[in-house]
Design an enzyme around this catalytic site. Structure first.
Site, PDB file in Angstrom:
ATOM      1  N   ASN A  10       0.881  -1.135  -0.002  1.00  0.00           N
ATOM      2  CA  ASN A  10       0.064  -0.049   0.111  1.00  0.00           C
ATOM      3  C   ASN A  10       0.935   1.204  -0.136  1.00  0.00           C
ATOM      4  O   ASN A  10       1.482   1.482   1.117  1.00  0.00           O
ATOM      5  CB  ASN A  10      -0.980   0.166   1.500  1.00  0.00           C
ATOM      6  CG  ASN A  10      -1.743   1.399   1.296  1.00  0.00           C
ATOM      7  OD1 ASN A  10      -1.878   1.973   0.445  1.00  0.00           O
ATOM      8  ND2 ASN A  10      -2.206   1.526   2.617  1.00  0.00           N
ATOM      9  N   LYS A  12      -0.039   4.206  -0.303  1.00  0.00           N
ATOM     10  CA  LYS A  12      -0.728   5.477   0.239  1.00  0.00           C
ATOM     11  C   LYS A  12      -0.333   6.613  -0.504  1.00  0.00           C
ATOM     12  O   LYS A  12      -0.438   6.391  -1.928  1.00  0.00           O
ATOM     13  CB  LYS A  12       0.123   5.820   1.682  1.00  0.00           C
ATOM     14  CG  LYS A  12      -0.089   4.480   2.591  1.00  0.00           C
ATOM     15  CD  LYS A  12       0.306   4.954   4.090  1.00  0.00           C
ATOM     16  CE  LYS A  12       0.600   3.617   4.851  1.00  0.00           C
ATOM     17  NZ  LYS A  12       0.119   3.764   6.259  1.00  0.00           N
ATOM     18  N   HIS A  96      -9.486   1.227   4.455  1.00  0.00           N
ATOM     19  CA  HIS A  96      -8.196   1.496   5.208  1.00  0.00           C
ATOM     20  C   HIS A  96      -8.575   2.309   6.390  1.00  0.00           C
ATOM     21  O   HIS A  96      -9.242   3.229   6.466  1.00  0.00           O
ATOM     22  CB  HIS A  96      -7.285   1.862   4.191  1.00  0.00           C
ATOM     23  CG  HIS A  96      -5.912   2.101   4.756  1.00  0.00           C
ATOM     24  ND1 HIS A  96      -5.373   2.970   5.932  1.00  0.00           N
ATOM     25  CD2 HIS A  96      -4.831   1.204   4.783  1.00  0.00           C
ATOM     26  CE1 HIS A  96      -4.251   2.549   6.113  1.00  0.00           C
ATOM     27  NE2 HIS A  96      -3.655   1.420   5.647  1.00  0.00           N
ATOM     28  N   GLU A  98      -7.008   4.825   7.453  1.00  0.00           N
ATOM     29  CA  GLU A  98      -6.481   6.215   7.178  1.00  0.00           C
ATOM     30  C   GLU A  98      -7.733   6.806   6.592  1.00  0.00           C
ATOM     31  O   GLU A  98      -8.350   8.079   6.671  1.00  0.00           O
ATOM     32  CB  GLU A  98      -5.503   6.381   6.337  1.00  0.00           C
ATOM     33  CG  GLU A  98      -4.236   6.293   7.224  1.00  0.00           C
ATOM     34  CD  GLU A  98      -2.946   5.753   6.489  1.00  0.00           C
ATOM     35  OE1 GLU A  98      -3.049   5.794   5.270  1.00  0.00           O
ATOM     36  OE2 GLU A  98      -1.959   5.014   7.271  1.00  0.00           O
ATOM     37  N   GLU A 168      -5.713  -5.090  10.402  1.00  0.00           N
ATOM     38  CA  GLU A 168      -4.700  -3.947  10.671  1.00  0.00           C
ATOM     39  C   GLU A 168      -4.909  -3.259  11.786  1.00  0.00           C
ATOM     40  O   GLU A 168      -5.782  -2.170  11.850  1.00  0.00           O
ATOM     41  CB  GLU A 168      -4.543  -3.058   9.674  1.00  0.00           C
ATOM     42  CG  GLU A 168      -4.328  -3.502   8.153  1.00  0.00           C
ATOM     43  CD  GLU A 168      -3.769  -2.475   7.206  1.00  0.00           C
ATOM     44  OE1 GLU A 168      -2.402  -2.950   6.809  1.00  0.00           O
ATOM     45  OE2 GLU A 168      -4.113  -1.582   7.147  1.00  0.00           O
ATOM     46  N   GLY A 174       2.054   2.292  10.826  1.00  0.00           N
ATOM     47  CA  GLY A 174       3.227   3.453  10.569  1.00  0.00           C
ATOM     48  C   GLY A 174       3.897   4.004  12.090  1.00  0.00           C
ATOM     49  O   GLY A 174       4.392   4.865  11.948  1.00  0.00           O
ATOM     50  N   SER A 214       3.154  -2.151  10.324  1.00  0.00           N
ATOM     51  CA  SER A 214       4.806  -1.946  10.738  1.00  0.00           C
ATOM     52  C   SER A 214       5.289  -3.444  10.278  1.00  0.00           C
ATOM     53  O   SER A 214       6.207  -3.856  11.010  1.00  0.00           O
ATOM     54  CB  SER A 214       4.999  -1.682  12.087  1.00  0.00           C
ATOM     55  OG  SER A 214       4.612  -0.467  12.353  1.00  0.00           O
TER      56      SER A 214
HETATM   57  C1  PEP Z   1      -0.833   0.232   5.907  1.00  0.00           C
HETATM   58  O1  PEP Z   1      -0.851   1.257   5.447  1.00  0.00           O
HETATM   59  O2  PEP Z   1      -1.999  -0.503   5.458  1.00  0.00           O
HETATM   60  C2  PEP Z   1       0.257  -0.314   6.648  1.00  0.00           C
HETATM   61  C3  PEP Z   1       0.174  -1.322   7.284  1.00  0.00           C
HETATM   62  O3  PEP Z   1       1.149   0.609   6.992  1.00  0.00           O
HETATM   63  P1  PEP Z   1       2.689   0.342   7.834  1.00  0.00           P
HETATM   64  O4  PEP Z   1       3.179  -0.824   7.088  1.00  0.00           O
HETATM   65  O5  PEP Z   1       3.554   1.616   7.393  1.00  0.00           O
HETATM   66  O6  PEP Z   1       2.400   0.231   9.254  1.00  0.00           O
END
Ligand code: PEP
Length: 250
Positions: A10, A12, A96, A98, A168, A174, A214
């Site tokens: 992803n 973003k 997601h 976000e 998630e 992040g 992460s």
């Molecule tokens: C994501 O954006 O779905 C995500 C898991 O981000 P990160 O790996 O940076 O935590």
């Protein structure tokens, strides 16, 4: 039942089309011949064409990060499912955190988008996960059950055949914090139960549930070697070809 794992990037809101082209030029040879896992890259809309072109003839698949549920019309700045399939997408990330946190996405809008994605033949990756306060309050299970039940409402097992779920935990996105493999496996088992009650046991057995939050080269193997974890949705660590390749080759 063995389920082929999915390693999905992803991106973003990162990378111009030129940066996306450079990434693909490095990544495609690094991932060549890797067939153990399904590899999916979800770039920003404007990069889809270049990623799809560079992925063509390889095993790498392309996805988008969202869609709008109308077919077409006066919906400035929105993108339909048909536009995505037409641009070469097989996948789409939906719900997601976000989107939920900054753009007003709700369980019901996720459900509307999911219906349309399934209709269009896209493979949706539906994101669910609890925020820190919910985990601390001990209501993770209720949150995951609610998010799944509402997302799946009114959708048949046949229509949802290509769907995957990404668990998630929002506190792990992040932040450098990850759920322990045991925490993730527990959440995945619960999501699988919800899928079984919505779509039946056979469906639930083949449903792929990814972990996101992460994931990086250092922890990919610990997470991905869990039988309940059917892949990873990777944000930050998917932006560089070498770190994403290390995750793909966990
Ligand atoms: C994501 O954006 O779905 C995500 C898991 O981000 P990160 O790996 O940076 O935590």
């Amino acid at each position: 039942m063995s389920r082929k794992k999915i390693i999905a990037a992803n991106w973003k809101m990162y990378k111009t089309p030129e940066q996306a082209r450079q990434f693909m030029e490095e990544f495609v040879p690094l991932a060549a011949g890797h067939t153990r896992d399904e590899i999916v890259i979800c770039p920003p809309f404007v990069d889809i064409a270049v990623v799809a072109e560079k992925a063509s003839g390889t095993a790498i698949e392309v996805g988008a990060q969202n869609l709008y549920w109308e077919k077409e019309g006066a919906f400035t700045a929105e993108i339909s499912a048909e536009m995505l399939t037409g641009a070469g997408c097989k996948w789409v990330i939906l719900g997601h955190s976000e989107r939920r946190q900054y753009f007003g996405e709700t369980d019901d809008t996720v459900n509307r988008r999911l219906k349309v994605a399934c209709e269009a033949g896209l493979a949706p990756i539906v994101c669910v996960g609890e925020v820190k306060e919910e985990r601390e309050a001990g209501i993770t299970e209720d949150v995951l059950r609610r998010q799944c039940a509402r997302a799946f409402a009114g959708i048949s097992a046949r229509k949802a055949a290509k769907m995957a779920i990404a668990y998630e935990p929002v506190w792990a996105i992040g932040t450098g914090l990850t759920a322990t493999p045991e925490m993730a496996a527990q959440a995945h088992a619960l999501i699988r139960q919800e899928a079984a009650s919505a779509f039946g046991d056979d469906y639930a057995k083949q449903l792929r549930i990814l972990y996101g939050g992460s994931v990086k080269p250092e922890n990919a193997r610990d997470l991905l070697s869990q039988t309940e974890i059917d892949g990873a949705l990777v944000g930050g660590a998917s932006l560089k070809p070498d770190s994403f390749t290390k995750i793909v080759k966990w």
